[in-house]
Design a protein around this motif. Structure first.
Motif, PDB file in Angstrom:
ATOM      1  N   ARG A  93      62.606  69.709  28.959  1.00 34.82           N
ATOM      2  CA  ARG A  93      63.482  70.876  29.014  1.00 34.82           C
ATOM      3  C   ARG A  93      64.240  70.841  30.336  1.00 34.82           C
ATOM      4  NH1 ARG A  93      62.176  75.293  31.638  1.00 34.82           N
ATOM      5  NH2 ARG A  93      59.960  74.851  31.522  1.00 34.82           N
ATOM      6  N   VAL A  94      63.556  70.391  31.376  1.00 36.95           N
ATOM      7  CA  VAL A  94      64.143  70.223  32.702  1.00 36.95           C
ATOM      8  C   VAL A  94      63.502  68.983  33.323  1.00 36.95           C
ATOM      9  CG1 VAL A  94      62.475  71.786  33.801  1.00 36.95           C
ATOM     10  CG2 VAL A  94      64.668  71.371  34.901  1.00 36.95           C
ATOM     11  N   MET A  95      64.301  68.235  34.114  1.00 40.91           N
ATOM     12  CA  MET A  95      63.783  67.028  34.751  1.00 40.91           C
ATOM     13  C   MET A  95      64.481  66.821  36.091  1.00 40.91           C
ATOM     14  SD  MET A  95      66.519  64.713  34.558  1.00 40.91           S
ATOM     15  CE  MET A  95      65.576  63.363  35.197  1.00 40.91           C
ATOM     16  N   ALA A  96      63.887  65.960  36.904  1.00 42.37           N
ATOM     17  CA  ALA A  96      64.471  65.609  38.200  1.00 42.37           C
ATOM     18  C   ALA A  96      63.906  64.258  38.617  1.00 42.37           C
ATOM     19  CB  ALA A  96      64.145  66.675  39.245  1.00 42.37           C
ATOM     20  N   GLU A  97      64.592  63.626  39.559  1.00 36.64           N
ATOM     21  CA  GLU A  97      64.122  62.327  40.057  1.00 36.64           C
ATOM     22  C   GLU A  97      64.338  62.250  41.560  1.00 36.64           C
ATOM     23  OE1 GLU A  97      64.513  58.159  38.100  1.00 36.64           O
ATOM     24  OE2 GLU A  97      66.317  58.410  39.348  1.00 36.64           O
ATOM     25  N   ASN A  98      63.337  61.722  42.262  1.00 35.04           N
ATOM     26  CA  ASN A  98      63.448  61.375  43.673  1.00 35.04           C
ATOM     27  C   ASN A  98      63.243  59.874  43.798  1.00 35.04           C
ATOM     28  OD1 ASN A  98      63.734  64.032  44.480  1.00 35.04           O
ATOM     29  ND2 ASN A  98      61.649  64.257  45.238  1.00 35.04           N
ATOM     30  N   ILE A  99      64.062  59.224  44.623  1.00 30.07           N
ATOM     31  CA  ILE A  99      63.886  57.806  44.919  1.00 30.07           C
ATOM     32  C   ILE A  99      63.935  57.616  46.429  1.00 30.07           C
ATOM     33  CG2 ILE A  99      64.769  56.973  42.707  1.00 30.07           C
ATOM     34  CD1 ILE A  99      67.444  56.348  44.132  1.00 30.07           C
ATOM     35  N   ALA A 100      63.349  56.520  46.884  1.00 33.42           N
ATOM     36  CA  ALA A 100      63.367  56.204  48.312  1.00 33.42           C
ATOM     37  C   ALA A 100      63.051  54.724  48.477  1.00 33.42           C
ATOM     38  CB  ALA A 100      62.336  57.041  49.070  1.00 33.42           C
ATOM     39  N   ALA A 101      63.352  54.196  49.653  1.00 29.55           N
ATOM     40  CA  ALA A 101      63.022  52.810  49.973  1.00 29.55           C
ATOM     41  C   ALA A 101      62.771  52.673  51.462  1.00 29.55           C
ATOM     42  CB  ALA A 101      64.139  51.873  49.539  1.00 29.55           C
ATOM     43  N   GLY A 102      61.808  51.827  51.791  1.00 23.97           N
ATOM     44  CA  GLY A 102      61.531  51.509  53.189  1.00 23.97           C
ATOM     45  C   GLY A 102      60.311  52.194  53.773  1.00 23.97           C
ATOM     46  N   GLN A 103      59.905  53.321  53.212  1.00 21.81           N
ATOM     47  CA  GLN A 103      58.740  54.026  53.745  1.00 21.81           C
ATOM     48  C   GLN A 103      57.475  53.239  53.407  1.00 21.81           C
ATOM     49  OE1 GLN A 103      61.066  55.379  51.774  1.00 21.81           O
ATOM     50  NE2 GLN A 103      62.130  56.796  53.111  1.00 21.81           N
ATOM     51  N   GLU A 107      52.379  59.136  52.767  1.00 20.75           N
ATOM     52  CA  GLU A 107      52.660  60.233  53.701  1.00 20.75           C
ATOM     53  C   GLU A 107      54.090  60.149  54.209  1.00 20.75           C
ATOM     54  OE1 GLU A 107      50.030  58.154  53.961  1.00 20.75           O
ATOM     55  OE2 GLU A 107      48.305  59.473  53.647  1.00 20.75           O
ATOM     56  N   GLU A 108      54.519  58.940  54.546  1.00 22.63           N
ATOM     57  CA  GLU A 108      55.867  58.751  55.088  1.00 22.63           C
ATOM     58  C   GLU A 108      56.941  59.083  54.050  1.00 22.63           C
ATOM     59  OE1 GLU A 108      58.506  55.250  57.252  1.00 22.63           O
ATOM     60  OE2 GLU A 108      56.360  54.917  56.943  1.00 22.63           O
ATOM     61  N   VAL A 109      56.745  58.653  52.793  1.00 22.51           N
ATOM     62  CA  VAL A 109      57.782  58.903  51.792  1.00 22.51           C
ATOM     63  C   VAL A 109      57.839  60.381  51.420  1.00 22.51           C
ATOM     64  CG1 VAL A 109      56.487  58.408  49.650  1.00 22.51           C
ATOM     65  CG2 VAL A 109      58.947  57.970  49.769  1.00 22.51           C
ATOM     66  N   VAL A 110      56.697  61.040  51.299  1.00 28.65           N
ATOM     67  CA  VAL A 110      56.729  62.474  50.968  1.00 28.65           C
ATOM     68  C   VAL A 110      57.343  63.257  52.124  1.00 28.65           C
ATOM     69  CG1 VAL A 110      55.329  64.516  50.431  1.00 28.65           C
ATOM     70  CG2 VAL A 110      54.870  62.340  49.269  1.00 28.65           C
ATOM     71  N   ARG A 111      57.042  62.876  53.354  1.00 22.21           N
ATOM     72  CA  ARG A 111      57.653  63.539  54.514  1.00 22.21           C
ATOM     73  C   ARG A 111      59.172  63.340  54.498  1.00 22.21           C
ATOM     74  NH1 ARG A 111      54.321  61.961  58.089  1.00 22.21           N
ATOM     75  NH2 ARG A 111      55.306  59.977  58.560  1.00 22.21           N
ATOM     76  N   ALA A 112      59.626  62.120  54.168  1.00 18.88           N
ATOM     77  CA  ALA A 112      61.072  61.853  54.105  1.00 18.88           C
ATOM     78  C   ALA A 112      61.719  62.715  53.023  1.00 18.88           C
ATOM     79  CB  ALA A 112      61.325  60.374  53.837  1.00 18.88           C
ATOM     80  N   SER A 116      64.651  66.063  53.251  1.00 19.72           N
ATOM     81  CA  SER A 116      65.932  65.919  52.571  1.00 19.72           C
ATOM     82  C   SER A 116      66.098  67.113  51.633  1.00 19.72           C
ATOM     83  CB  SER A 116      65.950  64.612  51.769  1.00 19.72           C
ATOM     84  OG  SER A 116      66.972  64.626  50.803  1.00 19.72           O
ATOM     85  N   GLU A 117      67.170  67.862  51.801  1.00 13.26           N
ATOM     86  CA  GLU A 117      67.356  69.104  51.041  1.00 13.26           C
ATOM     87  C   GLU A 117      67.229  68.913  49.528  1.00 13.26           C
ATOM     88  OE1 GLU A 117      70.802  72.480  50.376  1.00 13.26           O
ATOM     89  OE2 GLU A 117      70.802  71.335  52.251  1.00 13.26           O
ATOM     90  N   GLY A 118      67.918  67.922  48.983  1.00 15.61           N
ATOM     91  CA  GLY A 118      67.887  67.710  47.535  1.00 15.61           C
ATOM     92  C   GLY A 118      66.527  67.260  47.023  1.00 15.61           C
ATOM     93  N   HIS A 119      65.905  66.336  47.744  1.00 13.16           N
ATOM     94  CA  HIS A 119      64.581  65.855  47.336  1.00 13.16           C
ATOM     95  C   HIS A 119      63.534  66.969  47.459  1.00 13.16           C
ATOM     96  CE1 HIS A 119      66.562  61.955  48.447  1.00 13.16           C
ATOM     97  NE2 HIS A 119      66.107  61.679  47.240  1.00 13.16           N
ATOM     98  N   ARG A 120      63.622  67.721  48.548  1.00 10.53           N
ATOM     99  CA  ARG A 120      62.692  68.835  48.741  1.00 10.53           C
ATOM    100  C   ARG A 120      62.844  69.849  47.615  1.00 10.53           C
ATOM    101  NH1 ARG A 120      61.487  73.756  50.545  1.00 10.53           N
ATOM    102  NH2 ARG A 120      59.856  73.985  52.104  1.00 10.53           N
ATOM    103  N   ALA A 121      64.069  70.130  47.212  1.00 11.92           N
ATOM    104  CA  ALA A 121      64.312  71.090  46.130  1.00 11.92           C
ATOM    105  C   ALA A 121      63.607  70.647  44.846  1.00 11.92           C
ATOM    106  CB  ALA A 121      65.808  71.255  45.888  1.00 11.92           C
ATOM    107  N   ASN A 122      63.595  69.356  44.572  1.00  8.21           N
ATOM    108  CA  ASN A 122      62.880  68.862  43.396  1.00  8.21           C
ATOM    109  C   ASN A 122      61.374  69.070  43.537  1.00  8.21           C
ATOM    110  OD1 ASN A 122      65.264  67.991  42.188  1.00  8.21           O
ATOM    111  ND2 ASN A 122      65.057  65.894  42.935  1.00  8.21           N
TER     112      ASN A 122
END
Length: 153
Positions: A93-103, A107-112, A116-122
């Motif tokens: 019904r609703v979906m979202a995606e977060n991506i990242a590279a390098g972390q 702990e490091e990727v969730v902190r990054a 980030s406003e958009g990723h945090r909103a998800n």
């Protein structure tokens, strides 16, 4: 007699210690889920449940990003997150995606993502209920991460 009782007690304790299975270490994916749920709890959102279909969609895209080096929500075939999630069999019904590279750690990727406003909103979108997480490294040992979120109904 007391010495024998003590010796038997020590032997039983040693047997229990050596035959009790060790707790398995959490995978990176499990760590990301746990850390993400910690952030959601702090924001007053319910915990996300792990979902195999979302995990399959995340893995397919994440493996592609690691293989090609293309850090993008758009697949090399032009696919969108919504298309990949649907293809994996998740009727959202609703979906979202977060991506990242390098972390280099969960702990490091969730902190990054939280910085980030958009990723945090998800992450703190209380409407989302399910999560699939993927982690992979490319041939240069660079980590890639994907979170696919969803809610059905």
């Amino acid at each position: 007699m007391p010495a024998r009782t003590f010796t038997a007690g020590v032997a039983i304790a040693a047997l229990l210690v050596t035959t009790t299975p060790a707790l398995a270490a959490q995978t990176y994916e499990e760590q990301v889920l746990s850390l993400t749920n910690g952030e959601r709890a702090a924001a007053g959102c319910p915990a996300l449940a792990p979902n195999a279909q979302l995990a399959a969609a995340a893995k397919k895209h994440n493996d592609e990003m690691a293989r090609t080096g293309n850090l993008s929500h758009t697949g090399v075939d032009g696919s969108t997150p919504a298309q990949r999630i649907t293809e994996a069999g998740y009727q959202y019904r609703v979906m979202a995606e977060n991506i990242a590279a390098g972390q280099t750690s969960a702990e490091e990727v969730v902190r990054a993502w939280m910085n980030s406003e958009g990723h945090r909103a998800n992450i703190v979108n209380c409407e989302l209920r399910d999560l699939g997480v993927a982690y992979a490294v490319n041939r240069d040992n660079k980590p890639f991460w994907t979170q696919d979120f969803g809610a059905t109904g």
